[in-house]
Every structure is written in structure tokens, then in C-alpha cells.
Design a protein around this motif. Structure first.
Motif, PDB file in Angstrom:
ATOM      1  N   THR A   1     -77.378 -64.268  10.418  1.00 48.76           N
ATOM      2  CA  THR A   1     -78.661 -64.185  11.134  1.00 48.76           C
ATOM      3  C   THR A   1     -78.908 -65.387  12.048  1.00 48.76           C
ATOM      4  O   THR A   1     -79.782 -65.324  12.914  1.00 48.76           O
ATOM      5  CB  THR A   1     -79.828 -64.074  10.145  1.00 48.76           C
ATOM      6  OG1 THR A   1     -79.845 -65.238   9.294  1.00 48.76           O
ATOM      7  CG2 THR A   1     -79.690 -62.831   9.280  1.00 48.76           C
ATOM      8  N   LEU A   2     -78.138 -66.468  11.863  1.00 45.77           N
ATOM      9  CA  LEU A   2     -78.355 -67.670  12.671  1.00 45.77           C
ATOM     10  C   LEU A   2     -78.244 -67.406  14.177  1.00 45.77           C
ATOM     11  O   LEU A   2     -79.081 -67.888  14.950  1.00 45.77           O
ATOM     12  CB  LEU A   2     -77.385 -68.778  12.254  1.00 45.77           C
ATOM     13  CG  LEU A   2     -77.553 -70.119  12.979  1.00 45.77           C
ATOM     14  CD1 LEU A   2     -78.940 -70.700  12.739  1.00 45.77           C
ATOM     15  CD2 LEU A   2     -76.474 -71.106  12.537  1.00 45.77           C
ATOM     16  N   PRO A   3     -77.241 -66.656  14.650  1.00 40.31           N
ATOM     17  CA  PRO A   3     -77.156 -66.415  16.101  1.00 40.31           C
ATOM     18  C   PRO A   3     -78.411 -65.762  16.685  1.00 40.31           C
ATOM     19  O   PRO A   3     -78.871 -66.156  17.769  1.00 40.31           O
ATOM     20  CB  PRO A   3     -75.939 -65.487  16.230  1.00 40.31           C
ATOM     21  CG  PRO A   3     -75.095 -65.820  15.045  1.00 40.31           C
ATOM     22  CD  PRO A   3     -76.065 -66.096  13.940  1.00 40.31           C
ATOM     23  N   SER A   4     -78.984 -64.790  15.972  1.00 42.79           N
ATOM     24  CA  SER A   4     -80.194 -64.145  16.485  1.00 42.79           C
ATOM     25  C   SER A   4     -81.377 -65.104  16.451  1.00 42.79           C
ATOM     26  O   SER A   4     -82.249 -65.062  17.333  1.00 42.79           O
ATOM     27  CB  SER A   4     -80.511 -62.884  15.676  1.00 42.79           C
ATOM     28  OG  SER A   4     -80.751 -63.193  14.311  1.00 42.79           O
ATOM     29  N   ASN A   5     -81.411 -65.999  15.467  1.00 41.93           N
ATOM     30  CA  ASN A   5     -82.471 -67.009  15.417  1.00 41.93           C
ATOM     31  C   ASN A   5     -82.387 -67.954  16.607  1.00 41.93           C
ATOM     32  O   ASN A   5     -83.407 -68.300  17.220  1.00 41.93           O
ATOM     33  CB  ASN A   5     -82.394 -67.800  14.111  1.00 41.93           C
ATOM     34  CG  ASN A   5     -82.703 -66.964  12.890  1.00 41.93           C
ATOM     35  OD1 ASN A   5     -83.370 -65.937  12.985  1.00 41.93           O
ATOM     36  ND2 ASN A   5     -82.211 -67.388  11.732  1.00 41.93           N
ATOM     37  N   VAL A   6     -81.158 -68.368  16.923  1.00 44.48           N
ATOM     38  CA  VAL A   6     -80.961 -69.253  18.073  1.00 44.48           C
ATOM     39  C   VAL A   6     -81.314 -68.520  19.370  1.00 44.48           C
ATOM     40  O   VAL A   6     -81.917 -69.083  20.282  1.00 44.48           O
ATOM     41  CB  VAL A   6     -79.511 -69.773  18.124  1.00 44.48           C
ATOM     42  CG1 VAL A   6     -79.274 -70.591  19.394  1.00 44.48           C
ATOM     43  CG2 VAL A   6     -79.204 -70.614  16.891  1.00 44.48           C
ATOM     44  N   GLN A   7     -80.946 -67.249  19.448  1.00 40.78           N
ATOM     45  CA  GLN A   7     -81.260 -66.459  20.632  1.00 40.78           C
ATOM     46  C   GLN A   7     -82.773 -66.352  20.835  1.00 40.78           C
ATOM     47  O   GLN A   7     -83.261 -66.423  21.971  1.00 40.78           O
ATOM     48  CB  GLN A   7     -80.669 -65.051  20.497  1.00 40.78           C
ATOM     49  CG  GLN A   7     -80.808 -64.189  21.750  1.00 40.78           C
ATOM     50  CD  GLN A   7     -80.047 -64.764  22.926  1.00 40.78           C
ATOM     51  OE1 GLN A   7     -78.819 -64.919  22.873  1.00 40.78           O
ATOM     52  NE2 GLN A   7     -80.752 -65.113  23.990  1.00 40.78           N
ATOM     53  N   ASN A   8     -83.523 -66.218  19.768  1.00 38.93           N
ATOM     54  CA  ASN A   8     -84.980 -66.172  19.862  1.00 38.93           C
ATOM     55  C   ASN A   8     -85.542 -67.491  20.381  1.00 38.93           C
ATOM     56  O   ASN A   8     -86.497 -67.506  21.171  1.00 38.93           O
ATOM     57  CB  ASN A   8     -85.591 -65.851  18.492  1.00 38.93           C
ATOM     58  CG  ASN A   8     -85.359 -64.410  18.080  1.00 38.93           C
ATOM     59  OD1 ASN A   8     -85.178 -63.530  18.924  1.00 38.93           O
ATOM     60  ND2 ASN A   8     -85.344 -64.164  16.778  1.00 38.93           N
ATOM     61  N   VAL A   9     -84.951 -68.613  19.937  1.00 39.10           N
ATOM     62  CA  VAL A   9     -85.383 -69.922  20.432  1.00 39.10           C
ATOM     63  C   VAL A   9     -85.080 -70.047  21.921  1.00 39.10           C
ATOM     64  O   VAL A   9     -85.885 -70.577  22.704  1.00 39.10           O
ATOM     65  CB  VAL A   9     -84.703 -71.057  19.636  1.00 39.10           C
ATOM     66  CG1 VAL A   9     -85.033 -72.411  20.249  1.00 39.10           C
ATOM     67  CG2 VAL A   9     -85.129 -71.015  18.175  1.00 39.10           C
TER      68      VAL A   9
END
Length: 224
Positions: free
Chosen positions: A160-168
Motif C-alpha cells: 500500500t506504500l506506493p499508493s500512499n506516496v502517490q496520494n501525497v
């Protein structure tokens, strides 16, 4: 006759001046104004029991990065172990304050075995977004072994980290991340998961053997 010569001379002078002005103007147009933007660097530092052996050198790396930043920049230091919390915020030039905070809150505790990197990164993302709103170029520097230990819900979820970074990135498109001093296998995982989101220029990873060059790349990512 003399009047004609004077007119010709004056015309030549004006022509030369006109050409000179055009060259100067063309040169000035090529000069780029230094568009400086202060950076906000959020450090996530592993102080768990399993990382204590490397921690003294990692503290030096943090201070090395701070010494290369600008007085107008801001930093925040999050201490990560069983839990994650802020232990310093302010100028990177406050060497004594940074050292005192690090020494006071990263001491060895045999009970602090877990690594709440997931919690630390969540808080780091929140700080990065806040600093972006205040006009800073945000960056996150993770210093530690990236090992998953302790409570699973507090660890990094690499899926899930990549999608979290994408949201940032939606609100802070210029954010950079750097992972330092972990095992190459862990760093390779970070590259695999985050390069598609951050790109090569804004994602820097390095084991202990190549940290100096990576810091230079990190400064370039900040626009320095």
C-alpha cells in the motif's frame, strides 16, 4: 562637409551602441534568476534495539545532511522504534539542539525492539504536506535497517506504500524520498515499489558504502 562627417560619425556610434545593447540584452535574457525555495526535510530515524549498533554512524549522517542544508530550510526528526514520535523540529543549523534531542530520545532500551516504520512514514507524510502548504519543498529521509519487527500493524506495508506516496504527490509533486543504511535487499524493495511513483530523480537509496554520493543526489533533488 564637416557637418556630414559628424553626422556619419554619430550614425556609426549609434549603430555600434545599438548592436552592443542588443548583445547585452540577449545575454541578460539567458541568465536565469536563482529561484530558491526552502526545503523541509523530515528524518525518520530507527532507534530500535536491533539498529543500535549502526545508530552512532547514522547520527553522523543526519548531521552531515543538516550541515549541507540552507539556514532557511527546516527539518523535523521522527524517532522510530516501538512507536514513532517527533523529537526535534527547527533549523538544521542548530547542531547542539539536534545532538541533545537525538542523544536523549534514541538511547538503548531492550524493550524497544519493534520498528514502527509504517507509523513513522505516515507522520512524515503528514508533516511533508503541511510544510508544502507553507511554501517548502518537502523531502523524507529514512535512516535505518528497514527491518520489520514488533507489531505488524505498525510496520511498513510495501503493497500500500506506493499508493500512499502517490496520494501525497497529488499535493506535493516535488516530494523526494531517500532511504539510507539498510541492507541492499531492503533498498531494492524500496526501489521496486517506489520508483514508478517517484521516478529516479526523486528516489534515492543507498547502503552505508555509498552514502556520500547519494547525499549529493539528494541535494540535487531539492534543487540545490
Amino acid at each position: 562637409m564637416k557637418l556630414n562627417k559628424r553626422l556619419v560619425t554619430l550614425g556609426l556610434i549609434l549603430l555600434v551602441l545599438s548592436v552592443a545593447v542588443r548583445f547585452v540584452w540577449a545575454g541578460l535574457r539567458q541568465i536565469k534568476v536563482d529561484d530558491f525555495h526552502p526545503a523541509a526535510v523530515i528524518f525518520v530515524v530507527d532507534s530500535s534495539a536491533s539498529n543500535q549498533k549502526r545508530l552512532p554512524e547514522q547520527k553522523k549522517v543526519l548531521r552531515q545532511i543538516c550541515n549541507l542544508l540552507d539556514p532557511e530550510d527546516q527539518i523535523k526528526i521522527l524517532r522510530v522504534s516501538e512507536d514513532a514520535y517527533l523529537i526535534y523540529e527547527g533549523t538544521p543549523m542548530n547542531g547542539s539542539g539536534i545532538t541533545k534531542s537525538m542523544d536523549a530520545f534514541t538511547q538503548y532500551d531492550s524493550k524497544d525492539y519493534g520498528t514502527a516504520y509504517g507509523v513513522g512514514l505516515k507522520k512524515a507524510f503528514s508533516h511533508a504536506l503541511t510544510m508544502k502548504k507553507d511554501g517548502y519543498v518537502p523531502a523524507i529521509v529514512v535512516i535505518g535497517d528497514l527491518e520489520n519487527e514488533g507489531a505488524v500493524e505498525k510496520q511498513i506495508n510495501w503493497e500500500t506504500l506506493p499508493s500512499n506516496v502517490q496520494n501525497v504527490k497529488k499535493y506535493a509533486p516535488d516530494i523526494s524520498m531517500m532511504f539510507l543504511d539498510a541492507h541492499p535487499a531492503k533498498l531494492d524493495l524500496a526501489k521496486e515499489k517506489l520508483t514508478p511513483v517517484l521516478g529516479e530523480a526523486h528516489l534515492i537509496v543507498s547502503p552505508e558504502q555509498n552514502i556520500d554520493k547519494s547525499i549529493r543526489r539528494f541535494l540535487h533533488a531539492l534543487g540545490r
